[in-house]
Design a protein around this motif. Structure first.
Motif, PDB file in Angstrom:
ATOM      1  N   LEU A 235     -41.540   9.741  10.859  1.00 15.66           N
ATOM      2  CA  LEU A 235     -42.028  10.291  12.124  1.00 15.66           C
ATOM      3  C   LEU A 235     -43.542  10.368  12.039  1.00 15.66           C
ATOM      4  CD1 LEU A 235     -41.277  11.983  14.811  1.00 15.66           C
ATOM      5  CD2 LEU A 235     -41.824  13.951  13.378  1.00 15.66           C
ATOM      6  N   MET A 236     -44.231   9.847  13.055  1.00 10.73           N
ATOM      7  CA  MET A 236     -45.689   9.935  13.117  1.00 10.73           C
ATOM      8  C   MET A 236     -46.056  10.937  14.197  1.00 10.73           C
ATOM      9  SD  MET A 236     -46.769   5.920  12.837  1.00 10.73           S
ATOM     10  CE  MET A 236     -48.512   6.219  12.608  1.00 10.73           C
ATOM     11  N   TYR A 237     -46.922  11.881  13.859  1.00 10.49           N
ATOM     12  CA  TYR A 237     -47.384  12.904  14.795  1.00 10.49           C
ATOM     13  C   TYR A 237     -48.903  12.865  14.851  1.00 10.49           C
ATOM     14  CZ  TYR A 237     -48.721  17.517  16.528  1.00 10.49           C
ATOM     15  OH  TYR A 237     -49.298  18.533  17.236  1.00 10.49           O
ATOM     16  N   VAL A 238     -49.460  12.730  16.046  1.00  9.12           N
ATOM     17  CA  VAL A 238     -50.917  12.682  16.201  1.00  9.12           C
ATOM     18  C   VAL A 238     -51.421  14.116  16.384  1.00  9.12           C
ATOM     19  CG1 VAL A 238     -52.844  11.744  17.517  1.00  9.12           C
ATOM     20  CG2 VAL A 238     -50.755  10.397  17.257  1.00  9.12           C
ATOM     21  N   ALA A 239     -52.090  14.645  15.350  1.00  8.25           N
ATOM     22  CA  ALA A 239     -52.603  16.013  15.400  1.00  8.25           C
ATOM     23  C   ALA A 239     -53.930  16.074  16.159  1.00  8.25           C
ATOM     24  CB  ALA A 239     -52.773  16.556  13.979  1.00  8.25           C
ATOM     25  N   ASP A 240     -54.741  15.017  16.033  1.00 16.75           N
ATOM     26  CA  ASP A 240     -56.032  14.930  16.730  1.00 16.75           C
ATOM     27  C   ASP A 240     -56.335  13.472  17.021  1.00 16.75           C
ATOM     28  OD1 ASP A 240     -57.287  17.526  17.076  1.00 16.75           O
ATOM     29  OD2 ASP A 240     -57.304  17.635  14.884  1.00 16.75           O
ATOM     30  N   GLY A 241     -57.123  13.223  18.079  1.00 17.02           N
ATOM     31  CA  GLY A 241     -57.545  11.858  18.393  1.00 17.02           C
ATOM     32  C   GLY A 241     -56.432  11.032  18.998  1.00 17.02           C
ATOM     33  N   GLY A 242     -56.386   9.752  18.621  1.00 23.49           N
ATOM     34  CA  GLY A 242     -55.380   8.860  19.175  1.00 23.49           C
ATOM     35  C   GLY A 242     -55.146   7.672  18.271  1.00 23.49           C
ATOM     36  N   VAL A 243     -54.001   7.013  18.452  1.00 23.33           N
ATOM     37  CA  VAL A 243     -53.679   5.827  17.677  1.00 23.33           C
ATOM     38  C   VAL A 243     -53.043   4.771  18.570  1.00 23.33           C
ATOM     39  CG1 VAL A 243     -53.329   7.035  15.476  1.00 23.33           C
ATOM     40  CG2 VAL A 243     -51.392   6.665  16.967  1.00 23.33           C
ATOM     41  N   GLU A 244     -53.173   3.539  18.137  1.00 23.93           N
ATOM     42  CA  GLU A 244     -52.453   2.424  18.756  1.00 23.93           C
ATOM     43  C   GLU A 244     -51.502   1.901  17.695  1.00 23.93           C
ATOM     44  OE1 GLU A 244     -55.461  -0.325  20.021  1.00 23.93           O
ATOM     45  OE2 GLU A 244     -55.884   0.805  21.848  1.00 23.93           O
ATOM     46  N   ILE A 245     -50.232   1.766  18.070  1.00 25.94           N
ATOM     47  CA  ILE A 245     -49.205   1.316  17.133  1.00 25.94           C
ATOM     48  C   ILE A 245     -48.525   0.091  17.710  1.00 25.94           C
ATOM     49  CG2 ILE A 245     -47.057   1.932  15.942  1.00 25.94           C
ATOM     50  CD1 ILE A 245     -47.959   4.888  16.336  1.00 25.94           C
ATOM     51  N   GLU A 246     -48.338  -0.908  16.863  1.00 27.49           N
ATOM     52  CA  GLU A 246     -47.597  -2.101  17.248  1.00 27.49           C
ATOM     53  C   GLU A 246     -46.315  -2.097  16.422  1.00 27.49           C
ATOM     54  OE1 GLU A 246     -48.159  -6.714  16.455  1.00 27.49           O
ATOM     55  OE2 GLU A 246     -49.985  -5.766  17.270  1.00 27.49           O
ATOM     56  N   ALA A 247     -45.160  -2.074  17.110  1.00 25.80           N
ATOM     57  CA  ALA A 247     -43.870  -2.042  16.426  1.00 25.80           C
ATOM     58  C   ALA A 247     -42.862  -2.851  17.224  1.00 25.80           C
ATOM     59  CB  ALA A 247     -43.375  -0.607  16.266  1.00 25.80           C
ATOM     60  N   GLU A 248     -42.117  -3.691  16.528  1.00 23.96           N
ATOM     61  CA  GLU A 248     -41.085  -4.502  17.191  1.00 23.96           C
ATOM     62  C   GLU A 248     -41.648  -5.300  18.366  1.00 23.96           C
ATOM     63  OE1 GLU A 248     -37.085  -3.774  16.378  1.00 23.96           O
ATOM     64  OE2 GLU A 248     -38.497  -4.129  14.760  1.00 23.96           O
ATOM     65  N   GLY A 249     -42.877  -5.791  18.215  1.00 24.56           N
ATOM     66  CA  GLY A 249     -43.474  -6.621  19.258  1.00 24.56           C
ATOM     67  C   GLY A 249     -44.000  -5.851  20.460  1.00 24.56           C
ATOM     68  N   ARG A 250     -43.975  -4.537  20.432  1.00 20.71           N
ATOM     69  CA  ARG A 250     -44.497  -3.734  21.541  1.00 20.71           C
ATOM     70  C   ARG A 250     -45.658  -2.873  21.070  1.00 20.71           C
ATOM     71  NH1 ARG A 250     -40.253  -0.325  24.716  1.00 20.71           N
ATOM     72  NH2 ARG A 250     -42.145   0.049  25.903  1.00 20.71           N
ATOM     73  N   ALA A 251     -46.579  -2.593  21.978  1.00 23.53           N
ATOM     74  CA  ALA A 251     -47.732  -1.750  21.654  1.00 23.53           C
ATOM     75  C   ALA A 251     -47.532  -0.362  22.255  1.00 23.53           C
ATOM     76  CB  ALA A 251     -49.000  -2.383  22.197  1.00 23.53           C
ATOM     77  N   TYR A 252     -47.904   0.655  21.489  1.00 22.43           N
ATOM     78  CA  TYR A 252     -47.794   2.033  21.945  1.00 22.43           C
ATOM     79  C   TYR A 252     -49.127   2.726  21.742  1.00 22.43           C
ATOM     80  CZ  TYR A 252     -42.819   1.019  21.246  1.00 22.43           C
ATOM     81  OH  TYR A 252     -41.576   0.448  21.289  1.00 22.43           O
ATOM     82  N   ARG A 253     -49.563   3.501  22.745  1.00 19.42           N
ATOM     83  CA  ARG A 253     -50.782   4.325  22.617  1.00 19.42           C
ATOM     84  C   ARG A 253     -50.339   5.775  22.544  1.00 19.42           C
ATOM     85  NH1 ARG A 253     -55.803   1.952  23.818  1.00 19.42           N
ATOM     86  NH2 ARG A 253     -56.672   4.028  24.080  1.00 19.42           N
ATOM     87  N   LEU A 254     -50.753   6.450  21.482  1.00 23.64           N
ATOM     88  CA  LEU A 254     -50.393   7.850  21.322  1.00 23.64           C
ATOM     89  C   LEU A 254     -51.648   8.707  21.315  1.00 23.64           C
ATOM     90  CD1 LEU A 254     -47.766   7.742  18.401  1.00 23.64           C
ATOM     91  CD2 LEU A 254     -47.353   7.521  20.841  1.00 23.64           C
ATOM     92  N   GLY A 255     -51.566   9.851  21.995  1.00 22.28           N
ATOM     93  CA  GLY A 255     -52.665  10.804  22.010  1.00 22.28           C
ATOM     94  C   GLY A 255     -52.271  12.069  21.273  1.00 22.28           C
TER      95      GLY A 255
END
Length: 188
Positions: free
Chosen positions: A127-147
């Motif tokens: 499990l990935m949890y964004v405590a501060d800032g933001g991330v871009e994740i690419e998984a299974e051919g899809r892109a996700y932006r998390l804040g």
């Protein structure tokens, strides 16, 4: 104090995990090891501490070794605090483990930038949890932006890569430890 912790390991949970991973009943393990079902139950519940000879018989019955069982055992102390000030290195990209020792669960904190070029694939869920800032994740051919405050769950085996979108980013990753076998739900 020294390293007296090693002598006070609770092997019960490691024995139970191994037995369940092999889909064995206590009766089958009893038959294979020559140890009684009540004694095995007491070992699994950490109400009895097996002798070296009993642990070796039990390990043989579970197709492993006493050393492996002890390596997967839980320390007798159940509370451990990891202080933030032990890791104060602001702005430099860093990783710190939030869990000390050999446990069923592992957690890490990633601060700052992260190598987006590397692809990861882990055997167990995380499990990935964004405590501060933001991330871009690419998984299974899809892109996700998390804040901040967002989470992403990755099932074991999913290939992925990620990067921080700012230097102030902090990501907490909680996972089933790699030394624990993920048990698949497949018929025998």
């Amino acid at each position: 104090m020294g390293d007296h912790k090693e002598q006070h390991l609770r092997v019960g949970a490691a024995v139970r995990r191994r037995r369940r991973a092999l889909e064995l009943t206590l009766a089958v393990v009893s038959e294979r090891s020559g140890l009684s079902v009540p004694f095995l139950s007491q070992i699994e519940n950490d109400r009895a501490r097996p002798s070296t000879a009993s642990l070796e018989k039990l390990a043989d019955a579970l197709r492993t070794t006493a050393v492996e069982l002890l390596a997967a055992a839980d320390p007798a102390c159940s509370v451990d605090v990891v202080r933030a000030e032990d890791f104060e290195r602001p702005l430099a990209p860093q990783t710190r483990s939030l869990v000390r020792g050999h446990h069923q669960m592992h957690a890490s904190e990633f601060t700052g930038d992260h190598d987006a070029g590397r692809e990861f694939q882990y055997r167990n869920d995380r499990l990935m949890y964004v405590a501060d800032g933001g991330v871009e994740i690419e998984a299974e051919g899809r892109a996700y932006r998390l804040g901040r405050g967002d989470t992403l769950y990755l099932t074991g085996g999913v290939r992925h890569r990620w990067r921080a979108t700012g230097p102030e980013t902090r990501v907490i990753v909680v996972a089933v430890a790699e030394h624990i076998e993920a048990v698949e739900d497949r018929p025998r």
